[in-house]
Each structure stands twice: as structure tokens, then as C-alpha cells.
Design an enzyme around this catalytic site. Structure first.
Site, PDB file in Angstrom:
ATOM      1  CG  ASN A 119      22.511 -36.023 -51.659  1.00  0.00           C
ATOM      2  OD1 ASN A 119      23.545 -36.341 -51.077  1.00  0.00           O
ATOM      3  ND2 ASN A 119      22.052 -36.684 -52.712  1.00  0.00           N
ATOM      4  CD1 TRP A 120      25.328 -30.938 -48.118  1.00  0.00           C
ATOM      5  CD2 TRP A 120      27.170 -31.192 -46.845  1.00  0.00           C
ATOM      6  NE1 TRP A 120      25.255 -30.037 -47.080  1.00  0.00           N
ATOM      7  CE2 TRP A 120      26.365 -30.167 -46.284  1.00  0.00           C
ATOM      8  CE3 TRP A 120      28.365 -31.529 -46.216  1.00  0.00           C
ATOM      9  CZ2 TRP A 120      26.738 -29.479 -45.124  1.00  0.00           C
ATOM     10  CZ3 TRP A 120      28.729 -30.848 -45.054  1.00  0.00           C
ATOM     11  CH2 TRP A 120      27.923 -29.829 -44.522  1.00  0.00           C
ATOM     12  CE  LYS A 121      23.551 -35.342 -55.623  1.00  0.00           C
ATOM     13  NZ  LYS A 121      23.139 -35.342 -57.013  1.00  0.00           N
ATOM     14  CG  HIS A 150      20.756 -40.310 -54.751  1.00  0.00           C
ATOM     15  ND1 HIS A 150      21.387 -40.248 -55.965  1.00  0.00           N
ATOM     16  CD2 HIS A 150      20.272 -39.065 -54.509  1.00  0.00           C
ATOM     17  CE1 HIS A 150      21.299 -38.999 -56.431  1.00  0.00           C
ATOM     18  NE2 HIS A 150      20.634 -38.269 -55.557  1.00  0.00           N
ATOM     19  CD  GLU A 188      24.094 -38.699 -57.857  1.00  0.00           C
ATOM     20  OE1 GLU A 188      24.608 -38.600 -56.727  1.00  0.00           O
ATOM     21  OE2 GLU A 188      23.580 -37.730 -58.451  1.00  0.00           O
ATOM     22  CD  GLU A 239      16.633 -36.932 -55.501  1.00  0.00           C
ATOM     23  OE1 GLU A 239      16.904 -35.805 -55.107  1.00  0.00           O
ATOM     24  OE2 GLU A 239      17.477 -37.849 -55.585  1.00  0.00           O
ATOM     25  N   GLY A 294      21.100 -32.873 -61.273  1.00  0.00           N
ATOM     26  CA  GLY A 294      22.381 -32.286 -61.663  1.00  0.00           C
ATOM     27  C   GLY A 294      22.451 -31.817 -63.106  1.00  0.00           C
ATOM     28  CB  SER A 329      17.808 -29.123 -61.553  1.00  0.00           C
ATOM     29  OG  SER A 329      18.843 -29.886 -62.146  1.00  0.00           O
ATOM     30  N   GLY A 342      20.606 -31.171 -54.103  1.00  0.00           N
ATOM     31  CA  GLY A 342      22.000 -31.553 -54.321  1.00  0.00           C
ATOM     32  C   GLY A 342      22.882 -30.318 -54.430  1.00  0.00           C
ATOM     33  N   GLY A 343      23.217 -29.959 -55.652  1.00  0.00           N
ATOM     34  CA  GLY A 343      24.146 -28.853 -55.919  1.00  0.00           C
ATOM     35  C   GLY A 343      23.861 -27.597 -55.121  1.00  0.00           C
TER      36      GLY A 343
HETATM   37  P1  PGA Z   1      20.621 -31.765 -57.744  1.00  0.00           P
HETATM   38  O1  PGA Z   1      20.632 -33.188 -57.020  1.00  0.00           O
HETATM   39  O2  PGA Z   1      19.824 -30.837 -56.852  1.00  0.00           O
HETATM   40  O3  PGA Z   1      22.057 -31.365 -57.843  1.00  0.00           O
HETATM   41  O4  PGA Z   1      19.959 -31.943 -59.065  1.00  0.00           O
HETATM   42  C1  PGA Z   1      19.533 -33.652 -56.305  1.00  0.00           C
HETATM   43  C2  PGA Z   1      19.845 -35.014 -55.726  1.00  0.00           C
HETATM   44  O5  PGA Z   1      20.524 -35.802 -56.394  1.00  0.00           O
HETATM   45  O6  PGA Z   1      19.436 -35.339 -54.602  1.00  0.00           O
END
Ligand code: PGA
Length: 252
Positions: A9-11, A97, A99, A169, A175, A215, A236-237
């Protein structure tokens, strides 16, 4: 048998050129190191989607969006429909998600509408659920996840549900560098699979891919993926760095 999947997930990261470079690098890597019966999905910003989707030629690699609108088409300035996503060649979309839920106030009901719209347009849905820290501390995390799934996802038919992936999640792990322990992940994934069984039956429960996100990185992926009900990750990251992401896929 259910699929083992790693989705990135590149966000809202990387401009078009940076994104294309990463996608090309991953495609090259997975051309020479085939993913086999695993699957890798790159969920990119909308801007990148058509080009990334077109350049992914390695078997088992596909592209996805991170959101879609709940309407079919029309006067919704700035929005992107499920049909538009499908027309890029991308086959997947993340819905719900945390967010989106937190920053954009997306409710369970809105997410149900988005899920329906995505499925009607032939997309596969990666439906996210997960509790915030206070909910876990208050010991209501199971209840919260059940409500999110009941209202946002379990409204679809059995046929539609067969085109859905669930991503657990925990919001406190996204994050933050704090990962759920393998035991916490397994416990919730097992619970989610039981909910799927109650709603759609045993075969559906056994076939549903349930990803862990929060994470997840190369150094902890193997111990998370070793759990019987953890079928991969939503990353994500760590999906923004080629070597790191490849190691996570390798851990699966
Ligand atoms: P993260 O994000 O791996 O940076 O914690 C995961 C996500 O939000 O899908």
C-alpha cells in the site's frame, strides 16, 4: 485453497517517475524470481495506476487502487469510480483503510456501498478492519472488528464475498513501528475466520485470505506469516523500498 498474498500500500508516496521505477524494479525482480503460487499486489496512487498496471508482466503480480467512490459515475468532482479503476487493467482495490475511516470520516455504511460498487465492477476488494489502541485497551477489539465486518463487508452475497480479501490492521500498529505480536495477530485472524464461517460457511472461511497489516517488515514478516490464519500482509512503509518488500514476499 486460499491464496497467500503480499500487497503493498504505497499510500500518498512517490511521484509518477519514482513509482514507475519501483514498479519496474519489482517486476524485473519477480520475473527472475517468480512468486510461484503466491500473489503480489501493488496498490498505487490513482495517478500511477494505468501505467503500473500495464508494465506488470511477471506472473502473479498485479496492481490495485487504494480507494474508490461509492457512486457509479456523475458529478463528483475529484473522485474516481470503480469502473475507471477497472479500465486501467488494475484488478484490486483497498476499501476501508483506517486512514480513510479516520481522515475522511468513511463510515461502515459508506464502505459497504464502496465495496458493492467495486465488486459490481469486477474488482477484487481488500477490505480493511482493525481497532484503535483505546479499543484494544478497553478489551473491545473483537467487538469492533466484528461490527466493521458485519456492516461494511458481510452485506455482500456469497459469490461477491469470494472476490474479497480481508486485511486485519490494528490501527495502533500502522506506521508506528509497533507490530502486533504473532499471537495477537493469530488470535484476531482466527476470530475473523470464525466470523466468515458463521456468515458464509466453512468452505468460504477456509478459502478466505486474511492479511495482517501494521508495521510489518522484513525483520518480522516471517514470524507473523508463520501463523496458520495469517495468509500474508498488507504492507505500507516497507512496500516503498524494493529490497525490503522483496524480502517480505520471500518470507511468505
Ligand atoms: P505500515 O502500514 O506497514 O506502514 O504500518 C500498513 C497499512 O497501513 O496498510
Amino acid at each position: 485453497m486460499r491464496k497467500k498474498i503480499v500487497a503493498g500500500n504505497w499510500k500518498m508516496n512517490m511521484n509518477l517517475y519514482e513509482g514507475l521505477e519501483l514498479a519496474r524494479g519489482l517486476n524485473d525482480h519477480f520475473t527472475t524470481n517468480p512468486v510461484g503460487d503466491r500473489e503480489v499486489i501493488l496498490c498505487t496512487p490513482f495517478i500511477h495506476l494505468a501505467m503500473v498496471s500495464n508494465l506488470l508482466t511477471a506472473p502473479g503480480l498485479s496492481a490495485g487502487a487504494q480507494n474508490c467512490n461509492d457512486h457509479k459515475s456523475g458529478a463528483y468532482t475529484g473522485e474516481i469510480s470503480a469502473a475507471m479503476i477497472k479500465s486501467t487493467g488494475a484488478g484490486n482495490v483497498i476499501i476501508g483503510h483506517s486512514e480513510r475511516r479516520t481522515c475522511y470520516g468513511e463510515t461502515d455504511e459508506l464502505l459497504a456501498a464502496k465495496t458493492g460498487e467495486a465488486l459490481r465492477n469486477g474488482l477484487r476488494v481488500i477490505f480493511c478492519c482493525g481497532e484503535v489502541l483505546e479499543e484494544r485497551q478497553g478489551n473491545i477489539h473483537f467487538e469492533v472488528v466484528k461490527r466493521q465486518l458485519d456492516r461494511g463487508l458481510f452485506v455482500v452475497s456469497a459469490e461477491e464475498f469470494s472476490r474479497c480479501i480481508i486485511a486485519y490492521e490494528p490501527v495502533w500498529a500502522i506506521g508506528t513501528g509497533v507490530t502486533a505480536t504473532p499471537e495477537q495477530a493469530q488470535e484476531m485472524h482466527c476470530y475473523i475466520r470464525r466470523l466468515v464461517r458463521d456468515r458464509y460457511g466453512n468452505d468460504a472461511a477456509l478459502d478466505t485470505t486474511i492479511l495482517y497489516g501494521g508495521s510489518c517488515k522484513a525483520s518480522n514478516a516471517a514470524e507473523l506469516f508463520a501463523n496458520p490464519d495469517v495468509d500474508g500482509g498488507l504492507i505500507g512503509g516497507a512496500s516503498l523500498v524494493k529490497e525490503e518488500f522483496c524480502s517480505i514476499v520471500n518470507a511468505l
